[in-house]
Design an enzyme around this catalytic site. Structure first.
Site, PDB file in Angstrom:
ATOM      1  N   ASN A  62       0.871  -1.168   0.000  1.00  0.00           N
ATOM      2  CA  ASN A  62       0.000   0.000   0.000  1.00  0.00           C
ATOM      3  C   ASN A  62       0.914   1.227   0.000  1.00  0.00           C
ATOM      4  O   ASN A  62       1.638   1.457   0.965  1.00  0.00           O
ATOM      5  CB  ASN A  62      -0.883  -0.040   1.251  1.00  0.00           C
ATOM      6  CG  ASN A  62      -1.784   1.175   1.346  1.00  0.00           C
ATOM      7  OD1 ASN A  62      -1.728   2.073   0.508  1.00  0.00           O
ATOM      8  ND2 ASN A  62      -2.595   1.207   2.381  1.00  0.00           N
ATOM      9  N   VAL A  63       0.875   2.006  -1.070  1.00  0.00           N
ATOM     10  CA  VAL A  63       1.797   3.147  -1.149  1.00  0.00           C
ATOM     11  C   VAL A  63       1.575   4.162  -0.034  1.00  0.00           C
ATOM     12  O   VAL A  63       2.464   4.968   0.264  1.00  0.00           O
ATOM     13  CB  VAL A  63       1.715   3.872  -2.519  1.00  0.00           C
ATOM     14  CG1 VAL A  63       2.239   3.008  -3.646  1.00  0.00           C
ATOM     15  CG2 VAL A  63       0.309   4.385  -2.801  1.00  0.00           C
ATOM     16  N   ASN A  89       2.312   6.011  -9.945  1.00  0.00           N
ATOM     17  CA  ASN A  89       1.085   5.880 -10.738  1.00  0.00           C
ATOM     18  C   ASN A  89      -0.125   5.464  -9.903  1.00  0.00           C
ATOM     19  O   ASN A  89      -1.259   5.768 -10.276  1.00  0.00           O
ATOM     20  CB  ASN A  89       1.341   4.866 -11.863  1.00  0.00           C
ATOM     21  CG  ASN A  89       0.058   4.390 -12.506  1.00  0.00           C
ATOM     22  OD1 ASN A  89      -0.520   5.069 -13.348  1.00  0.00           O
ATOM     23  ND2 ASN A  89      -0.420   3.212 -12.113  1.00  0.00           N
ATOM     24  N   SER A 141      -3.269  14.499 -13.049  1.00  0.00           N
ATOM     25  CA  SER A 141      -4.522  14.397 -13.815  1.00  0.00           C
ATOM     26  C   SER A 141      -4.940  15.780 -14.291  1.00  0.00           C
ATOM     27  O   SER A 141      -4.622  16.796 -13.642  1.00  0.00           O
ATOM     28  CB  SER A 141      -5.631  13.824 -12.931  1.00  0.00           C
ATOM     29  OG  SER A 141      -6.885  13.940 -13.577  1.00  0.00           O
ATOM     30  N   TYR A 154      -9.999  14.183  -5.047  1.00  0.00           N
ATOM     31  CA  TYR A 154      -9.115  13.730  -6.138  1.00  0.00           C
ATOM     32  C   TYR A 154      -8.364  14.918  -6.745  1.00  0.00           C
ATOM     33  O   TYR A 154      -7.151  14.849  -6.960  1.00  0.00           O
ATOM     34  CB  TYR A 154      -9.974  13.024  -7.192  1.00  0.00           C
ATOM     35  CG  TYR A 154      -9.205  12.391  -8.334  1.00  0.00           C
ATOM     36  CD1 TYR A 154      -8.502  11.201  -8.153  1.00  0.00           C
ATOM     37  CD2 TYR A 154      -9.200  12.973  -9.600  1.00  0.00           C
ATOM     38  CE1 TYR A 154      -7.813  10.612  -9.200  1.00  0.00           C
ATOM     39  CE2 TYR A 154      -8.523  12.391 -10.654  1.00  0.00           C
ATOM     40  CZ  TYR A 154      -7.828  11.206 -10.451  1.00  0.00           C
ATOM     41  OH  TYR A 154      -7.139  10.624 -11.505  1.00  0.00           O
ATOM     42  N   ALA A 156      -7.697  17.813  -5.399  1.00  0.00           N
ATOM     43  CA  ALA A 156      -6.718  18.345  -4.437  1.00  0.00           C
ATOM     44  C   ALA A 156      -5.481  17.447  -4.397  1.00  0.00           C
ATOM     45  O   ALA A 156      -4.347  17.931  -4.341  1.00  0.00           O
ATOM     46  CB  ALA A 156      -7.345  18.438  -3.051  1.00  0.00           C
ATOM     47  N   LYS A 158      -4.308  15.563  -6.786  1.00  0.00           N
ATOM     48  CA  LYS A 158      -3.531  15.666  -8.031  1.00  0.00           C
ATOM     49  C   LYS A 158      -2.860  17.033  -8.147  1.00  0.00           C
ATOM     50  O   LYS A 158      -1.748  17.141  -8.666  1.00  0.00           O
ATOM     51  CB  LYS A 158      -4.434  15.385  -9.234  1.00  0.00           C
ATOM     52  CG  LYS A 158      -4.970  13.936  -9.274  1.00  0.00           C
ATOM     53  CD  LYS A 158      -3.857  12.917  -9.359  1.00  0.00           C
ATOM     54  CE  LYS A 158      -4.366  11.504  -9.557  1.00  0.00           C
ATOM     55  NZ  LYS A 158      -3.294  10.508  -9.713  1.00  0.00           N
ATOM     56  N   ILE A 187      -8.649   8.481 -19.867  1.00  0.00           N
ATOM     57  CA  ILE A 187      -7.950   7.299 -20.398  1.00  0.00           C
ATOM     58  C   ILE A 187      -8.827   6.070 -20.104  1.00  0.00           C
ATOM     59  O   ILE A 187      -9.371   5.933 -18.999  1.00  0.00           O
ATOM     60  CB  ILE A 187      -6.563   7.115 -19.717  1.00  0.00           C
ATOM     61  CG1 ILE A 187      -5.738   8.419 -19.772  1.00  0.00           C
ATOM     62  CG2 ILE A 187      -5.801   5.951 -20.341  1.00  0.00           C
ATOM     63  CD1 ILE A 187      -5.330   8.913 -21.132  1.00  0.00           C
TER      64      ILE A 187
HETATM   65  P1  NAP Z   1      -6.804   1.648 -12.228  1.00  0.00           P
HETATM   66  O1  NAP Z   1      -7.158   0.878 -13.453  1.00  0.00           O
HETATM   67  O2  NAP Z   1      -7.812   1.754 -11.139  1.00  0.00           O
HETATM   68  O3  NAP Z   1      -5.433   1.063 -11.651  1.00  0.00           O
HETATM   69  C1  NAP Z   1      -4.870   1.574 -10.478  1.00  0.00           C
HETATM   70  C2  NAP Z   1      -3.977   0.530  -9.852  1.00  0.00           C
HETATM   71  O4  NAP Z   1      -3.420   1.115  -8.673  1.00  0.00           O
HETATM   72  C3  NAP Z   1      -4.749  -0.723  -9.433  1.00  0.00           C
HETATM   73  O5  NAP Z   1      -4.051  -1.888  -9.797  1.00  0.00           O
HETATM   74  C4  NAP Z   1      -4.843  -0.567  -7.933  1.00  0.00           C
HETATM   75  O6  NAP Z   1      -4.862  -1.798  -7.211  1.00  0.00           O
HETATM   76  C5  NAP Z   1      -3.549   0.175  -7.617  1.00  0.00           C
HETATM   77  N1  NAP Z   1      -3.642   0.820  -6.322  1.00  0.00           N
HETATM   78  C6  NAP Z   1      -4.689   1.480  -5.795  1.00  0.00           C
HETATM   79  N2  NAP Z   1      -4.416   1.904  -4.574  1.00  0.00           N
HETATM   80  C7  NAP Z   1      -3.159   1.499  -4.300  1.00  0.00           C
HETATM   81  C8  NAP Z   1      -2.315   1.632  -3.174  1.00  0.00           C
HETATM   82  N3  NAP Z   1      -2.724   2.254  -2.055  1.00  0.00           N
HETATM   83  N4  NAP Z   1      -1.059   1.107  -3.211  1.00  0.00           N
HETATM   84  C9  NAP Z   1      -0.655   0.448  -4.315  1.00  0.00           C
HETATM   85  N5  NAP Z   1      -1.421   0.281  -5.413  1.00  0.00           N
HETATM   86  C10 NAP Z   1      -2.658   0.805  -5.408  1.00  0.00           C
HETATM   87  O7  NAP Z   1      -6.447   3.161 -12.572  1.00  0.00           O
HETATM   88  P2  NAP Z   1      -5.776   3.831 -13.873  1.00  0.00           P
HETATM   89  O8  NAP Z   1      -6.856   4.429 -14.663  1.00  0.00           O
HETATM   90  O9  NAP Z   1      -4.810   2.901 -14.501  1.00  0.00           O
HETATM   91  O10 NAP Z   1      -5.021   5.044 -13.161  1.00  0.00           O
HETATM   92  C11 NAP Z   1      -3.631   5.055 -12.925  1.00  0.00           C
HETATM   93  C12 NAP Z   1      -3.240   6.471 -12.503  1.00  0.00           C
HETATM   94  O11 NAP Z   1      -3.594   7.391 -13.544  1.00  0.00           O
HETATM   95  C13 NAP Z   1      -3.964   6.961 -11.261  1.00  0.00           C
HETATM   96  O12 NAP Z   1      -3.092   7.728 -10.464  1.00  0.00           O
HETATM   97  C14 NAP Z   1      -5.058   7.847 -11.812  1.00  0.00           C
HETATM   98  O13 NAP Z   1      -5.482   8.826 -10.907  1.00  0.00           O
HETATM   99  C15 NAP Z   1      -4.355   8.450 -13.004  1.00  0.00           C
HETATM  100  N6  NAP Z   1      -5.251   8.976 -14.022  1.00  0.00           N
HETATM  101  C16 NAP Z   1      -6.132   8.149 -14.668  1.00  0.00           C
HETATM  102  C17 NAP Z   1      -6.960   8.689 -15.635  1.00  0.00           C
HETATM  103  C18 NAP Z   1      -7.959   7.846 -16.389  1.00  0.00           C
HETATM  104  O14 NAP Z   1      -8.754   8.422 -17.136  1.00  0.00           O
HETATM  105  N7  NAP Z   1      -7.955   6.529 -16.253  1.00  0.00           N
HETATM  106  C19 NAP Z   1      -6.913  10.049 -15.928  1.00  0.00           C
HETATM  107  C20 NAP Z   1      -6.007  10.856 -15.247  1.00  0.00           C
HETATM  108  C21 NAP Z   1      -5.174  10.302 -14.292  1.00  0.00           C
HETATM  109  P3  NAP Z   1      -6.225  -2.345  -6.565  1.00  0.00           P
HETATM  110  O15 NAP Z   1      -7.080  -2.769  -7.683  1.00  0.00           O
HETATM  111  O16 NAP Z   1      -5.834  -3.478  -5.686  1.00  0.00           O
HETATM  112  O17 NAP Z   1      -6.834  -1.189  -5.807  1.00  0.00           O
END
Ligand code: NAP
Length: 246
Positions: A62-63, A89, A141, A154, A156, A158, A187
């Site tokens: 857990n980060v 990430n 983000s 969220y 705040a 980012k 994304i």
């Molecule tokens: P995702 O599909 O939900 O994947 C996030 C991963 O992070 C999951 O495998 C999750 O594991 C893991 N995670 C969550 N909490 C954690 C913790 N406390 N310690 C370690 N790992 C943890 O999300 P994503 O869309 O790929 O997003 C990745 C990053 O991009 C995030 O920071 C998100 O805010 C950012 N982002 C995404 C978008 C978008 O449109 N998708 C846009 C802007 C920014 P679990 O499943 O076990 O929780």
């Protein structure tokens, strides 16, 4: 872009954007440390990536927990004796209007997204300073730049990551450590899958390039930011959003 033999830590690497970043790094010969809460999924991802011929180290963590992050760093140093790249990430959402937002939902999002980025950066920075080399990419983000209804926590977190990126970049620049943030728009991942079709079609209308982003789009940008091709770029927030924000 020769990154062969480098060691990269990617958080939230089990799936989505983090998994794609790990693949992109591995294709360029980077040995990958994959960190995630989801043990089964992170182990499976690590096995897939090992097929590309690099070494992998999957770690359940857990980060938000600094002691777990410190233990992870020690395991990485024991195995590889170096850390070249950190991709912060891991991120979560817990949406709700500010008026009704539970304190627990505020705390959870700030702890994982912002404190998690601080924890991982703090843990690796000494190794990078000693080596006089490092590349850190923080996944922020578009919401950290423009805000969003129902996402005070969220946005705040980012926006905080953007401030953290700039301060870290200033503190480490003379040690040949470049620190940048990426601000993705929409994304296609599990995180955005939950949005209704109505919300998605309204969002699509705001994207000049007429499509949602893919994890690969973000991964390609990460590769540029960890390569020598971007050695004169630090403390920046690079947007990747199909023109949604200009
Ligand atoms: P995702 O599909 O939900 O994947 C996030 C991963 O992070 C999951 O495998 C999750 O594991 C893991 N995670 C969550 N909490 C954690 C913790 N406390 N310690 C370690 N790992 C943890 O999300 P994503 O869309 O790929 O997003 C990745 C990053 O991009 C995030 O920071 C998100 O805010 C950012 N982002 C995404 C978008 C978008 O449109 N998708 C846009 C802007 C920014 P679990 O499943 O076990 O929780």
């Amino acid at each position: 872009m020769d990154l062969k033999g480098q060691v990269g830590i990617i958080t939230g690497a089990a799936r989505g954007i983090g998994k794609e970043i790990a693949f992109a790094l591995a294709r360029r010969g980077v040995n990958c440390v994959l960190c995630d809460m989801d043990t089964k999924q992170v182990n499976e991802t690590a096995e897939e990536i090992a097929n590309l011929g690099v070494e992998t180290l999957p770690i359940t963590l857990n980060v938000a927990d600094l002691s777990q992050v410190e233990q992870m760093k020690n395991k990485v140093i024991d195995k590889f004796q170096r850390i070249d790249i950190l991709i912060n990430n891991a991120g979560i959402t817990k949406d709700g209007l500010l008026l009704r937002m539970k304190e627990a939902d505020w705390d959870a999002v700030i702890s994982v997204n912002l404190k998690g980025t601080f924890n991982c950066t703090k843990a690796v920075i000494k190794a990078m300073v000693q080596k006089r080399y490092g590349r850190i990419v923080n996944i922020a983000s578009i919401i950290g730049l423009i805000g969003n209804v129902g996402q005070a926590n969220y946005s705040a977190s980012k926006a905080g990551i953007i401030g953290l990126t700039k301060s870290t970049a200033r503190e480490t620049a003379l040690r040949n450590i470049n620190v940048n943030a990426i601000a993705p728009g929409f994304i296609e991942t599990k995180m955005t899958k939950v949005l209704s079709d109505d919300v998605k079609s309204a969002l699509l209308k705001q994207i000049p390039l007429g499509r949602f982003g893919k994890p690969e789009d973000v991964a390609d940008l990460v590769i540029f930011l960890v390569s020598d091709k971007s050695s004169y770029i630090t403390g920046q927030v690079v947007q990747i959003n199909g023109g949604m924000l200009m």
